[in-house]
Design an enzyme around this catalytic site. Structure first.
Site, PDB file in Angstrom:
ATOM      1  N   SER A  14       0.864  -1.181   0.000  1.00 40.24           N
ATOM      2  CA  SER A  14       0.000   0.000   0.000  1.00 40.24           C
ATOM      3  C   SER A  14       0.905   1.238   0.000  1.00 40.24           C
ATOM      4  CB  SER A  14      -0.921  -0.025   1.216  1.00 40.24           C
ATOM      5  OG  SER A  14      -0.146  -0.111   2.383  1.00 40.24           O
ATOM      6  N   SER A  15       0.301   2.407   0.025  1.00 41.61           N
ATOM      7  CA  SER A  15       1.033   3.686   0.074  1.00 41.61           C
ATOM      8  C   SER A  15       1.942   3.933  -1.125  1.00 41.61           C
ATOM      9  CB  SER A  15       1.888   3.810   1.343  1.00 41.61           C
ATOM     10  OG  SER A  15       1.123   3.578   2.463  1.00 41.61           O
ATOM     11  N   GLY A  17       0.955   5.627  -3.648  1.00 39.01           N
ATOM     12  CA  GLY A  17       0.555   6.918  -4.212  1.00 39.01           C
ATOM     13  C   GLY A  17      -0.437   6.794  -5.355  1.00 39.01           C
ATOM     14  N   THR A 190      12.106  -6.996 -10.354  1.00 36.91           N
ATOM     15  CA  THR A 190      10.779  -6.950 -10.983  1.00 36.91           C
ATOM     16  C   THR A 190       9.852  -8.072 -10.498  1.00 36.91           C
ATOM     17  OG1 THR A 190      11.395  -8.354 -12.842  1.00 36.91           O
ATOM     18  CG2 THR A 190      11.783  -5.992 -13.101  1.00 36.91           C
ATOM     19  N   GLN A 194       5.819  -8.886 -11.136  1.00 34.60           N
ATOM     20  CA  GLN A 194       5.318 -10.041 -11.903  1.00 34.60           C
ATOM     21  C   GLN A 194       4.247 -10.786 -11.102  1.00 34.60           C
ATOM     22  OE1 GLN A 194       8.492 -12.620 -13.363  1.00 34.60           O
ATOM     23  NE2 GLN A 194       9.916 -10.900 -13.371  1.00 34.60           N
ATOM     24  N   CYS A 383     -12.338  25.491  13.369  1.00 33.00           N
ATOM     25  CA  CYS A 383     -13.339  24.628  14.008  1.00 33.00           C
ATOM     26  C   CYS A 383     -13.060  24.533  15.517  1.00 33.00           C
ATOM     27  CB  CYS A 383     -13.397  23.283  13.315  1.00 33.00           C
ATOM     28  SG  CYS A 383     -15.053  22.568  13.420  1.00 33.00           S
ATOM     29  N   HIS A 509     -14.345  24.716   7.766  1.00 30.41           N
ATOM     30  CA  HIS A 509     -13.039  24.149   7.385  1.00 30.41           C
ATOM     31  C   HIS A 509     -12.565  24.717   6.048  1.00 30.41           C
ATOM     32  CE1 HIS A 509     -12.594  20.970  10.441  1.00 30.41           C
ATOM     33  NE2 HIS A 509     -13.925  20.987  10.459  1.00 30.41           N
ATOM     34  N   GLU A 511      -9.689  24.768   4.846  1.00 33.37           N
ATOM     35  CA  GLU A 511      -8.629  23.955   4.217  1.00 33.37           C
ATOM     36  C   GLU A 511      -9.180  22.990   3.165  1.00 33.37           C
ATOM     37  OE1 GLU A 511      -9.873  23.571   7.227  1.00 33.37           O
ATOM     38  OE2 GLU A 511      -9.766  21.494   7.953  1.00 33.37           O
TER      39      GLU A 511
HETATM   40  N1  GLN Z   1     -15.414  18.943  18.371  1.00 28.45           N
HETATM   41  C1  GLN Z   1     -15.953  20.147  17.843  1.00 28.45           C
HETATM   42  C2  GLN Z   1     -17.412  20.015  17.433  1.00 28.45           C
HETATM   43  O1  GLN Z   1     -17.895  18.933  17.233  1.00 28.45           O
HETATM   44  C3  GLN Z   1     -15.110  20.659  16.687  1.00 28.45           C
HETATM   45  C4  GLN Z   1     -15.079  19.753  15.511  1.00 28.45           C
HETATM   46  C5  GLN Z   1     -13.954  20.036  14.556  1.00 28.45           C
HETATM   47  O2  GLN Z   1     -12.974  20.668  14.902  1.00 28.45           O
HETATM   48  N2  GLN Z   1     -14.074  19.517  13.347  1.00 28.45           N
HETATM   49  O3  GLN Z   1     -18.106  21.005  17.300  1.00 28.45           O
END
Ligand code: GLN
Length: 539
Positions: A14-15, A17, A190, A194, A383, A509, A511
């Site tokens: 695994s891993s 990529g 290899t 195979q 969050c 979030h 990100e």
């Molecule tokens: N534990 C917090 C909540 O449920 C924050 C969740 C998080 O950071 N994704 O509200």
């Protein structure tokens, strides 16, 4: 044109990529003008990765429609800049629950329900959902796990059947393998490849292309050998050598002509090349930064960097946008207290306090934020990180020394973070949080408004607890301002301290929406403020 299908399997270990290779191929095809999507089929029995410990499986990636999915979907979005959805991630648990529900509803008309055909039919139905939508020319399906595992078998069998039913030019199978280097023998080996191809053949699937992960270049002889023993054309033996950054992989795959070999197998034109100018610009900036900042990532899953995958990648995008190298220091929140905060956070130009669940390390996060707030160091809370900023402010500025979130302290007298009414009766754990995209409106002139350059946005969520609006006025009059509000339900989405150079906490979030093409504005501005901070320290 009929939808074309590319299947990506993995062998030996695994891993290797697979996710990055799938995303890179998708990028190359997209840059040739094809509408491409990627879906991931995971062989475990969890219905989704939402209930899995981040130590086991890395971060749980949330889509616009609120699906809790495998972190590979994050790579797909970051590379393609196109959102994914629930349909892009299927697990054995999900397949079995559908089959068992069907059986309970009598849909199989009294037949004995079996792996073949019932489970494999359900897998194939799901493999074709995105293709049948008419939205995509090419669907790349990544099979999780390693060929030869018991749990992968129904998926390989489904690929065999689907391949048979599709037109002969409509599908291609790519198998990823490892070519280990034996230092003592001074040779690339290899044999594992195979054997892994033999495993696929036993299941009735002949791969068309082999992508060979290796630490050393594959010589012509090695390529010839793999081609002969594994029954693939020599130009279909693709070298995938280790590189410094995942963002180099699309260019490496282009050099190896992976996209051309795939298109040729699918009988699609190969005369033009993918336009990768923008991607190359990004990579150039990434590799030639002019500045440098050091950012602390304070969280509790620091041992496994995959637990904060999207945050790590967002810093790469935002750093590159600022022509700045971001040195990310993962700091365990459990080790931080009021006395040592200054020393633990020394030399940092900014700190991100991470999302998370449960009370382990929570006090360390709160001490961190106090230090950042009092010392004018850029702070970005995501969050749980935002919730900790609210708790810290309540304790140390409003004077409610017992203030807390009811997640950690159900009986606190000052529940500044509290569970939503609608969540109180929920007992099931999986898929029951506030998930997916929600709207947010900003106050003009706030840091968030300035970063996004507009007042109405939408971001993804994954949490149960919220800012308690009972305290809103008190926070506001003491300097912590709720500058982002959900216009539909009045929940607080963003808090800021305008007195501070950059103190921003977001309930959502960000990100999850940062991509190579669109680095997230809050990350970009956070890095900018960290650069300013670094500059002021030098002055
Ligand atoms: N534990 C917090 C909540 O449920 C924050 C969740 C998080 O950071 N994704 O509200």
């Amino acid at each position: 044109m009929d939808t074309k299908y590319v299947f990506v399997t993995g062998g030996v270990t695994s891993s290797l990529g697979k996710g990055i290779i799938s995303a890179s191929l998708a990028k190359l095809l997209q840059m040739r003008g094809y509408r491409v999507t990627i879906q991931k089929f995971d062989p475990y029995l969890n219905v989704d990765p939402g209930t899995m410990n981040p130590y086991e499986h890395g971060e749980c990636y949330v889509t616009e429609d609120g699906a809790e999915t495998d972190l590979d979907l994050g790579h797909y979005e970051r590379f393609l800049n196109v959102p994914t959805s629930q349909a892009n991630n299927v697990t054995t648990g999900r397949v079995y629950s559908t089959v068992i529900n069907n059986e309970r509803e009598g849909k199989y008309l009294g037949k004995t329900v079996q792996i073949i055909p019932h489970v494999t039919d359900e897998i194939q139905r799901r493999m074709k959902i995105l293709g049948d939508s008419g939205e995509f020319d090419i669907v790349i399906t990544e099979l999780g796990g390693t060929v030869g595992d018991i749990e992968s078998l129904p998926y390989v069998e489904s690929v065999r059947q689907l391949k048979r039913n599709l037109g002969s030019d409509d599908s291609v199978v790519i198998h990823l393998t490892l070519i280990p280097y034996l230092a003592a023998a001074g040779e690339l080996k290899t044999k594992p490849t195979q054997h892994s191809v033999q495993k696929l053949l036993e299941a009735g699937v002949q791969p068309d292309i082999l992508v060979c992960r290796t630490e050393h270049k594959l010589s012509i002889d090695v390529r010839k050998k793999i081609s002969l023993f594994c029954n693939v054309n020599q130009n279909a033996v693709i070298e995938s050598i280790d590189v410094d950054t995942i963002y180099e992989v699309p260019l490496m795959m282009e050099k190896e002509k992976l996209d051309k070999v795939v298109l040729a197998k699918l009988r699609l034109p190969t005369s033009t090349d993918a336009n990768l100018d923008k991607w190359k610009d990004f990579l150039f900036k990434l590799k030639h930064p002019k500045y440098e900042v050091t950012i602390g990532l304070v969280g509790k899953y620091v041992e496994l960097p995959d637990a904060y995958k999207s945050i790590n990648e967002s810093f790469i995008h935002a750093g590159t946008e600022n022509e700045c190298k971001v040195i990310l220091k993962h700091i365990h929140s459990e080790n931080i207290n009021d006395e040592n905060a200054a020393q633990k956070l020394k030399g940092l130009d900014g700190v991100l306090v991470a999302p998370g669940f449960g009370d382990r390390g929570i006090e360390g996060k709160i001490h961190t934020i106090k230090y950042l707030r009092e010392n004018n160091i850029p702070f970005f809370g995501i969050c749980l990180g935002m919730q900790c900023a609210v708790i810290e402010f309540a304790r140390n500025v409003l004077g409610y020394t017992d203030a807390h979130s009811t997640e950690m302290e159900p009986n606190t007298k000052h529940p500044v973070i509290d569970i939503m009414e609608s969540q109180k009766t929920v007992s099931q754990k999986g898929g029951t949080m506030r998930l997916g995209a929600y709207k947010c409106k900003f106050t003009k002139g706030s840091q968030a408004y300035n970063a996004y350059g507009k007042s109405s946005i939408s971001e993804r969520h994954r949490h149960r607890f919220e800012f308690n609006n009972k305290y809103l006025a008190e926070f506001e009059s003491n300097g912590m301002i709720p500058v982002g509000i959900n216009p539909d339900n009045n929940l607080v989405e963003v808090v800021e301290i305008p007195e501070h150079p950059w103190f921003v906490g977001v309930q959502y979030h960000p990100e999850l929406k940062s991509t190579v093409e669109n680095p997230h504005p809050l990350f970009v501005k956070f890095i900018k403020s960290a650069l300013d901070h670094a500059e002021s320290q030098r002055a």
